[in-house]
Design a protein around this motif. Structure first.
Motif, mmCIF file in Angstrom:
data_model
loop_
_atom_site.group_PDB
_atom_site.id
_atom_site.type_symbol
_atom_site.label_atom_id
_atom_site.label_comp_id
_atom_site.label_asym_id
_atom_site.label_seq_id
_atom_site.Cartn_x
_atom_site.Cartn_y
_atom_site.Cartn_z
ATOM 1 N N VAL A 40 35.421 47.550 32.453
ATOM 2 C CA VAL A 40 36.841 47.634 32.433
ATOM 3 C C VAL A 40 37.261 48.021 33.507
ATOM 4 O O VAL A 40 38.108 47.026 34.101
ATOM 5 C CB VAL A 40 37.224 48.529 31.063
ATOM 6 C CG1 VAL A 40 38.591 48.611 31.225
ATOM 7 C CG2 VAL A 40 36.702 48.009 29.699
ATOM 8 N N ALA A 41 36.705 48.932 34.257
ATOM 9 C CA ALA A 41 37.156 49.135 35.491
ATOM 10 C C ALA A 41 37.308 48.169 36.512
ATOM 11 O O ALA A 41 38.241 47.633 37.461
ATOM 12 C CB ALA A 41 36.841 50.440 36.115
ATOM 13 N N LEU A 42 36.050 47.353 36.757
ATOM 14 C CA LEU A 42 35.552 46.518 37.459
ATOM 15 C C LEU A 42 36.760 45.153 37.313
ATOM 16 O O LEU A 42 37.081 44.363 38.127
ATOM 17 C CB LEU A 42 34.203 45.899 37.702
ATOM 18 C CG LEU A 42 33.412 46.902 38.186
ATOM 19 C CD1 LEU A 42 31.780 46.535 38.084
ATOM 20 C CD2 LEU A 42 33.603 47.192 39.616
ATOM 21 N N SER A 43 36.618 45.029 35.860
ATOM 22 C CA SER A 43 37.629 43.854 35.419
ATOM 23 C C SER A 43 38.987 43.880 35.834
ATOM 24 O O SER A 43 39.677 42.969 36.401
ATOM 25 C CB SER A 43 37.463 43.598 33.902
ATOM 26 O OG SER A 43 36.041 43.400 33.606
ATOM 27 N N ALA A 44 39.504 45.143 35.854
ATOM 28 C CA ALA A 44 41.085 45.773 35.917
ATOM 29 C C ALA A 44 41.192 45.359 37.357
ATOM 30 O O ALA A 44 42.095 44.891 37.960
ATOM 31 C CB ALA A 44 41.378 46.971 35.641
ATOM 32 N N TRP A 45 40.176 45.878 38.082
ATOM 33 C CA TRP A 45 40.325 45.434 39.943
ATOM 34 C C TRP A 45 40.096 44.222 39.963
ATOM 35 O O TRP A 45 40.907 43.604 41.058
ATOM 36 C CB TRP A 45 39.102 46.377 40.457
ATOM 37 C CG TRP A 45 38.929 45.955 41.955
ATOM 38 C CD1 TRP A 45 39.631 46.675 42.909
ATOM 39 C CD2 TRP A 45 38.027 45.225 42.591
ATOM 40 N NE1 TRP A 45 39.124 45.800 44.242
ATOM 41 C CE2 TRP A 45 38.383 45.198 44.002
ATOM 42 C CE3 TRP A 45 36.933 44.256 41.981
ATOM 43 C CZ2 TRP A 45 37.506 44.278 44.798
ATOM 44 C CZ3 TRP A 45 36.162 43.353 42.748
ATOM 45 C CH2 TRP A 45 36.445 43.408 44.212
ATOM 46 N N TYR A 46 39.551 43.390 39.418
ATOM 47 C CA TYR A 46 39.261 41.752 39.877
ATOM 48 C C TYR A 46 40.563 40.948 39.493
ATOM 49 O O TYR A 46 40.774 40.114 40.331
ATOM 50 C CB TYR A 46 38.035 41.099 39.054
ATOM 51 C CG TYR A 46 37.662 39.742 39.637
ATOM 52 C CD1 TYR A 46 36.798 39.747 40.710
ATOM 53 C CD2 TYR A 46 38.009 38.720 38.886
ATOM 54 C CE1 TYR A 46 36.328 38.502 41.329
ATOM 55 C CE2 TYR A 46 37.923 37.651 39.567
ATOM 56 C CZ TYR A 46 36.945 37.559 40.840
ATOM 57 O OH TYR A 46 36.482 36.168 41.182
ATOM 58 N N ILE A 47 41.333 41.360 38.429
ATOM 59 C CA ILE A 47 42.501 40.582 38.203
ATOM 60 C C ILE A 47 43.573 41.286 38.702
ATOM 61 O O ILE A 47 44.738 40.847 38.388
ATOM 62 C CB ILE A 47 42.599 40.039 36.604
ATOM 63 C CG1 ILE A 47 42.524 41.608 35.915
ATOM 64 C CG2 ILE A 47 41.395 39.521 36.135
ATOM 65 C CD1 ILE A 47 42.711 41.495 34.527
ATOM 66 N N THR A 346 38.063 34.689 33.689
ATOM 67 C CA THR A 346 38.162 34.460 32.272
ATOM 68 C C THR A 346 37.401 35.858 31.627
ATOM 69 O O THR A 346 38.030 36.333 30.604
ATOM 70 C CB THR A 346 37.732 33.258 31.726
ATOM 71 O OG1 THR A 346 38.352 32.156 32.356
ATOM 72 C CG2 THR A 346 37.414 33.107 30.528
ATOM 73 N N LEU A 347 36.460 36.081 32.192
ATOM 74 C CA LEU A 347 35.598 37.298 31.658
ATOM 75 C C LEU A 347 36.265 38.672 31.724
ATOM 76 O O LEU A 347 36.378 39.440 31.008
ATOM 77 C CB LEU A 347 34.180 37.370 32.427
ATOM 78 C CG LEU A 347 33.239 36.332 32.130
ATOM 79 C CD1 LEU A 347 31.946 36.233 32.804
ATOM 80 C CD2 LEU A 347 32.811 36.429 30.367
ATOM 81 N N ALA A 348 36.894 38.652 33.027
ATOM 82 C CA ALA A 348 37.704 39.947 33.241
ATOM 83 C C ALA A 348 38.875 40.046 32.369
ATOM 84 O O ALA A 348 39.235 41.163 31.786
ATOM 85 C CB ALA A 348 38.142 39.836 34.718
ATOM 86 N N ILE A 349 39.730 38.846 32.028
ATOM 87 C CA ILE A 349 40.727 39.032 31.277
ATOM 88 C C ILE A 349 40.353 39.132 29.775
ATOM 89 O O ILE A 349 40.908 40.115 29.280
ATOM 90 C CB ILE A 349 41.403 37.487 31.123
ATOM 91 C CG1 ILE A 349 42.333 37.097 32.368
ATOM 92 C CG2 ILE A 349 42.376 37.432 30.038
ATOM 93 C CD1 ILE A 349 42.508 35.904 32.480
ATOM 94 N N GLY A 350 39.359 38.883 29.374
ATOM 95 C CA GLY A 350 38.581 39.283 28.054
ATOM 96 C C GLY A 350 38.453 40.614 27.744
ATOM 97 O O GLY A 350 38.623 41.202 26.765
ATOM 98 N N VAL A 351 37.878 41.155 28.845
ATOM 99 C CA VAL A 351 37.241 42.508 28.668
ATOM 100 C C VAL A 351 38.424 43.544 28.935
ATOM 101 O O VAL A 351 38.461 44.381 28.202
ATOM 102 C CB VAL A 351 36.552 42.889 29.911
ATOM 103 C CG1 VAL A 351 36.105 44.480 30.109
ATOM 104 C CG2 VAL A 351 34.869 42.211 29.854
#
Length: 534
Positions: A40-47, A346-351
């Motif tokens: 979740v942390a990595l995904s939030a950072w990516y987007i 797309t994966l980061a948005i979903g997570v």
């Protein structure tokens, strides 16, 4: 050997084994929770997810809502006709999908499939239908068949096979083999064995899934109008495109009324069909005959009112295959690194959306559970919020958040997170309402308050179901995020619909394959997690 040794309450080794298994499950769950937090942390950072951006955009949202008020219906007669059209599209699409999903489920279930190769092919078809976004089906079918309700009905049917086929097959795999063995010993063939021994066991589950899928398709059919596939969505898109926001809000209110009515009907049907105790077989048989008659009557009415030639339900295959055939051979090199970035988005948005949605949905779901909610007003308010959110398609929420925070994946994540309240909030509430009352009463009997009862007796029973629903929500959010790009909300959807708009079907085929791989991988990982910790 003394007889006392033979009557000990249980072998210590077995008790130790059970304790070790429970400890392993707790360790696995803790490890997965830590890994999930990192993702979740990595995904939030990516987007570049920043709550400050949302706070800055609240003024824009308030301004947009102000321009929407008061809602109005400029052509109420036309809007209600389109609303009826939308409802009938949902019914007909679900019926067509069920007709295909029932035989497909028998081929896809491990305990009824005639051969492992048939099982693999059937499961592949089901996964493909679930991986393909319904909006993509609609876009391709509109190109093949033209603008109208038929592409919308077929898009709903094809996508519904992905859910109905999977859940129907899962129900078959959970059946008791005893009745099958009894029927088989009497010399019955395969078909009679399935009809007499399997269908009666799975029918309650199938009916519940069928009713729920109509509810899903009703909301989905609203969005299909955005690409010319009929229904009230066309009028909604026309209002938004013309910036006539009061009319758009009026149409959303009509959609809310339809979905609320459908919710009441669904609850009534489920209680009528699924709560029988076998004490009155004649009443149960009559109820199912009436339900079957209502479905058949609605199907005939849908074909008639929508103006669909029954022959078109067969002849569409040729033109559709011609358009779908343009997706091959796939071209993965059309835009270079943009495809990889879009996939990660797309994966980061979903997570991120799933994490935010779970954080919002679980407390609301607790308050929306009749047997746990501390006050009737809180129960009614929570249920109303869940219903209201479910009435608004994620694509519409994405339009609102794009206006608030601008184009990009942040708008998509926020739209899906808010939309998750309607999906997961309902599942959490339903799961809590189905728990065993015994432990709850036992905790209350010793004087425990509401909070202690919740954490000591309610949540421990509901956690497995909530975890399973959250994993399924991740699957849903990743698939849904692929269509939000049509309104500029980031992810792979923008590339997908841009490729179709520019007739670059080979690149669209590459994206479809990527989406299929993503969905299949998530499904396998989710299955492993459920089997490990539930």
């Amino acid at each position: 050997m003394s007889t006392g040794l033979l009557h000990r309450p249980g072998p210590p080794r077995a008790r130790t084994s059970d304790s070790a298994a429970a400890a392993r499950r707790r360790t696995t769950l803790a490890s997965l929770a830590a890994l999930g937090a990192v993702l979740v942390a990595l995904s939030a950072w990516y987007i570049e997810f920043a709550p400050a951006a949302l706070l800055d955009g609240l003024g824009n949202i308030a301004g947009l809502l102000e321009r929407m008020l008061p809602p109005r219906l400029d052509e109420p007669g036309r809007i209600w006709v389109l609303a009826l059209e939308t409802l009938l599209m949902a019914v007909l699409g679900t019926v067509l999908a069920t007709a295909v999903s029932v035989p497909l489920a028998f081929l896809a279930a491990r305990n009824t499939t005639p051969h492992p190769a048939v099982h693999a092919v059937a499961r592949g078809i089901i996964t493909f239908c679930r991986a393909m976004p319904d909006l993509l089906f609609a876009v391709l079918l509109v190109r093949a068949l033209g603008i109208g309700v038929l592409p919308g009905v077929l898009a709903l049917a094809l996508h519904s096979i992905g859910m109905l086929g999977k859940l129907f097959a899962d129900a078959i795999e959970q059946t008791d083999p005893g009745p099958r063995e009894a029927v088989r010993s009497a010399g019955a063939g395969y078909v009679r064995e399935m009809i007499n021994a399997v269908v009666p066991q799975v029918m309650p589950s199938w009916i519940g899934t069928f009713v729920y899928r109509i509810d899903i398709n009703l909301r989905t059919s609203v969005v299909l109008g955005f690409v010319g596939a009929g229904g009230i969505g066309f009028a909604l898109q026309d209002a938004l495109r013309g910036l006539i926001y009061p009319r758009a809000l009026g149409i959303v209110c009509v959609i809310l009324v339809i979905i609320a009515a459908m919710e009441v009907v669904s609850i009534f049907v489920r209680r009528l069909m699924l709560t029988s105790d076998g004490s009155d077989p004649r009443r149960e048989r009559t109820t199912r005959i009436v339900f079957s008659g209502a479905v058949i009557g609605s199907t005939v009415a849908a074909v008639e009112v929508l103006g669909i030639d029954p022959l078109e339900l067969v002849t569409w295959v040729g033109p559709a295959l011609e358009v779908f055939g343009r997706l091959v051979p796939p071209d993965f090199s059309a835009v270079g690194g943009k495809l990889a970035d879009a996939v990660l988005q797309t994966l980061a948005i979903g997570v991120v959306a799933t994490a935010l949605g779970a954080a919002l949905s679980i407390p609301l779901g607790v308050l929306a559970a009749r047997n746990v909610s501390p006050h009737p007003v809180l129960y009614a308010t929570s249920r109303a919020i869940v219903l209201a959110v479910r009435a608004v398609p994620e694509l519409i929420l994405a339009v609102v958040f794009v206006a608030a925070v601008g184009l990009g994946p942040l708008a998509g994540a926020l739209a899906l997170a808010l939309g998750s309240i309607g999906f997961l909030g309902k599942l959490v509430a339903d799961a809590i309402e189905e728990i065993d009352d015994g432990p709850v009463e036992a905790v209350r009997a010793v004087g425990a308050g509401w909070w202690k009862t919740l954490f000591a007796a309610v949540l421990p029973q509901a956690v497995p179901s909530i975890l399973g629903s959250s994993l399924y929500l991740l699957d849903v959010n990743v698939r849904t995020s692929t269509i939000l790009g049509i309104v500029g909300a980031g992810g792979i959807g923008f590339l997908l619909f841009e490729a179709i708009r520019t007739l670059n079907f080979e690149f669209a085929g590459a994206i479809v394959i990527v989406i299929f791989v993503i969905v299949y991988t998530i499904e396998r990982v989710s299955g492993w997690i459920r089997s490990s910790v539930i």
